[in-house]
Scaffold this active site. Sequence first.
Site, PDB file in Angstrom:
ATOM      1  N   GLU A  10      -5.978 -10.860  -0.744  1.00 58.23           N
ATOM      2  CA  GLU A  10      -6.638 -10.647   0.554  1.00 58.23           C
ATOM      3  C   GLU A  10      -8.153 -10.564   0.402  1.00 58.23           C
ATOM      4  OE1 GLU A  10      -5.009  -7.414   2.870  1.00 58.23           O
ATOM      5  OE2 GLU A  10      -3.015  -7.650   2.004  1.00 58.23           O
ATOM      6  N   GLU A  60       0.802  -1.227   0.000  1.00 59.59           N
ATOM      7  CA  GLU A  60       0.000   0.000   0.000  1.00 59.59           C
ATOM      8  C   GLU A  60       0.838   1.281   0.000  1.00 59.59           C
ATOM      9  OE1 GLU A  60      -2.613  -0.455   3.337  1.00 59.59           O
ATOM     10  OE2 GLU A  60      -3.623  -2.199   2.487  1.00 59.59           O
TER      11      GLU A  60
END
Length: 364
Positions: free
Chosen positions: A278, A171
């Site tokens: 995820e 991220e």
Amino acid sequence: MFKKILYFIIFVIIIIIVLNILNLQNDSTDTKTKVNVEKGNPNTLRYLAEKRKFYVGSAVDSNLLRSSSKYTKILGSQLNMIATENEMKFDLIHPQKSKYNFEPADKIIEFAEKNNQVVRGHTLVWANRVPAWVQSGNYNKEQMKQILKQHIQTVVGHYKGKIYAWDVINEAITKDGKLNDSIWLRTIGPEYIQLAFQWAHEADPNALLFYNDNGMENNNKKFNALYRLLKKFKDSNVPIDGIGYQMHSWIARDIDYSNLSNQFQMLRETGLQVQITEMDIGMASPKNESYPSKAQKQAEIYSKVLDTCLKNSNCSAFVMWGITDRYTPKYKPEKPLIFDSEFKPKKSYWSLVNTLKEYNKQKK
């Protein structure tokens, strides 16, 4: 009198036999409330995925490996890949400057080896989960580079040969396509991303190295910025192998599957793998919608994302952020996973099974 008693006994026996037959019929017709979790069963995700050398996986909590036999049975039978949920995040695995805590992650590695599974290591570098000793140390640029290098190479080196793929960077790009603010960006500068891949590769040249992020599928601005960065890395021979699409989502959110497939194709042309890393699909909202309706929508999203992955040759894995609603790290009413809180398969589980079966049938 004797005949009456005998007739009554015969009548009771007949009733018992009829009830047993009805129960057996109910068990046999309700095939989608139970699933055989034994390895090698043709209705398991693992069996179907391995027929096509594909990975299906889940994030794993090391504490549950010790405390829940139902949890471990599903993990071992259904999956050929597992990922560390929290155990390899910086603050847990490296809580003090001169102290590493490998024991929780080691438990996951041991479980994977016992069950012949590969492991995704999550995550080496992230803006979050940075321990206090790093944040409050007032280190200069060179010191921070040394801290990050030592951390990456110590962790990757400890698991050399045991980790199939690492989420090296997590991220680092905002929704606006800019670099996400972090202590690493502020102290080292943008080059921390490239350096992290280089240091990880030096520690284990055989491990696959991924950049991992969320939201690109519906945000071309973010995707394009990330694509330019990763293409630059590939053109400069930075050791990066792929990109992880987290795919945290919810049933009320539309996903442009055509756009997602186009992104996968662009990445393939750049020489990059893709993995779903995820995935979970929340269904707490809308609150006024029935559970069966929401469960069906959830199942359709799981199926369509897997289908998009399977139809792109560079998409090599489908990993969920947990396997059962009982242990989801999300808000419990979201019920975002493919087994319910009683470890029973949901519609989402069967949608994945059927998608894999259909894919295997087409590929014969």
